[in-house]
Motif scaffolding. Sequence first.
Motif, PDB file in Angstrom:
ATOM      1  N   GLN A   1       0.840  -1.193   0.000  1.00  0.00           N
ATOM      2  CA  GLN A   1       0.000   0.000   0.000  1.00  0.00           C
ATOM      3  C   GLN A   1       0.881   1.251   0.000  1.00  0.00           C
ATOM      4  O   GLN A   1       1.858   1.333   0.742  1.00  0.00           O
ATOM      5  CB  GLN A   1      -0.931   0.026   1.218  1.00  0.00           C
ATOM      6  CG  GLN A   1      -1.852   1.242   1.233  1.00  0.00           C
ATOM      7  CD  GLN A   1      -3.036   1.068   2.170  1.00  0.00           C
ATOM      8  OE1 GLN A   1      -3.640  -0.001   2.220  1.00  0.00           O
ATOM      9  NE2 GLN A   1      -3.362   2.105   2.919  1.00  0.00           N
ATOM     10  N   PHE A   2       0.518   2.194  -0.840  1.00  0.00           N
ATOM     11  CA  PHE A   2       1.263   3.437  -0.988  1.00  0.00           C
ATOM     12  C   PHE A   2       0.342   4.604  -0.636  1.00  0.00           C
ATOM     13  O   PHE A   2      -0.804   4.649  -1.081  1.00  0.00           O
ATOM     14  CB  PHE A   2       1.777   3.590  -2.418  1.00  0.00           C
ATOM     15  CG  PHE A   2       2.562   2.405  -2.902  1.00  0.00           C
ATOM     16  CD1 PHE A   2       3.932   2.336  -2.688  1.00  0.00           C
ATOM     17  CD2 PHE A   2       1.935   1.356  -3.556  1.00  0.00           C
ATOM     18  CE1 PHE A   2       4.661   1.247  -3.122  1.00  0.00           C
ATOM     19  CE2 PHE A   2       2.653   0.267  -3.996  1.00  0.00           C
ATOM     20  CZ  PHE A   2       4.022   0.207  -3.781  1.00  0.00           C
ATOM     21  N   LYS A   3       0.846   5.545   0.140  1.00  0.00           N
ATOM     22  CA  LYS A   3       0.063   6.706   0.535  1.00  0.00           C
ATOM     23  C   LYS A   3       0.925   7.954   0.370  1.00  0.00           C
ATOM     24  O   LYS A   3       2.063   7.993   0.835  1.00  0.00           O
ATOM     25  CB  LYS A   3      -0.397   6.579   1.989  1.00  0.00           C
ATOM     26  CG  LYS A   3      -1.238   7.743   2.477  1.00  0.00           C
ATOM     27  CD  LYS A   3      -1.700   7.509   3.913  1.00  0.00           C
ATOM     28  CE  LYS A   3      -2.530   8.671   4.418  1.00  0.00           C
ATOM     29  NZ  LYS A   3      -2.985   8.469   5.814  1.00  0.00           N
ATOM     30  N   ALA A   4       0.366   8.958  -0.298  1.00  0.00           N
ATOM     31  CA  ALA A   4       1.097  10.202  -0.528  1.00  0.00           C
ATOM     32  C   ALA A   4       0.250  11.372  -0.046  1.00  0.00           C
ATOM     33  O   ALA A   4      -0.893  11.532  -0.477  1.00  0.00           O
ATOM     34  CB  ALA A   4       1.417  10.367  -2.009  1.00  0.00           C
TER      35      ALA A   4
ATOM     36  N   ARG B   1      -3.182   0.624  -3.531  1.00  0.00           N
ATOM     37  CA  ARG B   1      -2.756  -0.652  -2.947  1.00  0.00           C
ATOM     38  C   ARG B   1      -2.690  -1.710  -4.051  1.00  0.00           C
ATOM     39  O   ARG B   1      -3.629  -1.890  -4.812  1.00  0.00           O
ATOM     40  CB  ARG B   1      -3.727  -1.104  -1.856  1.00  0.00           C
ATOM     41  CG  ARG B   1      -3.220  -2.341  -1.116  1.00  0.00           C
ATOM     42  CD  ARG B   1      -4.062  -2.651   0.093  1.00  0.00           C
ATOM     43  NE  ARG B   1      -5.402  -3.090  -0.277  1.00  0.00           N
ATOM     44  CZ  ARG B   1      -6.364  -3.322   0.613  1.00  0.00           C
ATOM     45  NH1 ARG B   1      -6.156  -3.106   1.898  1.00  0.00           N
ATOM     46  NH2 ARG B   1      -7.555  -3.722   0.219  1.00  0.00           N
TER      47      ARG B   1
END
Length: 198
Positions: free
Chosen positions: A8-11, A22
């Motif tokens: 999962q990637f969050k910016a 994700r």
Amino acid sequence: TESQIRFQFKANIDENITAVARWSVFAKNLDNVNGGQSHALTPTVGGAFGSAGIGANTTTDNVVDLAYLQIKDMFRFGGDFTFGRNFYTHGHALLLNDYVDAIRYYKRSGDVDVVFQTIYDRHVGSYKDDAAVDFRNVWNLNLGTKYRDHDLYMGLYGQDEPAFALVALGNAAGQQSSSKRWDVEFGSKGPIGNNGHW
């Protein structure tokens, strides 16, 4: 063995904008990834998580099951917008409990939580329609509030079902242009007296 691997990637683009994605690399077969939207075209993809039972085969799904942009206070009148694919549920999750592609608006107005959203839906019609329809959006309004320690909620759902053609019998044949459907979910939970709970 049942397992899954996800990244999962969050910016945080700024203080009001967040992007989330994700990647589901490896998951159990028939995992509920975008379920209810893809299974009409590819029956082996959709379905409830665990529907194949314990010990089901695992497979490399290699799909993005979350991909959304959340914007807080987008307009002067306030409220939060979410665009894209996310997991949504409401109330007791009788009508909405899935990964869906949606445009969602949320705002608290006084003591009431208001959610309005349009949900992308690809599905087969309700009667004698075996072809998947590319787009039949579901319009949804959710309301929730608290009254004397009770949580009250109501959800309204509306959708145009696809048209269908009746099978010709001799010289007789029929055609229905559209079939609207409406669903309502409402409920509450909270204490009853000193020892009970609704």
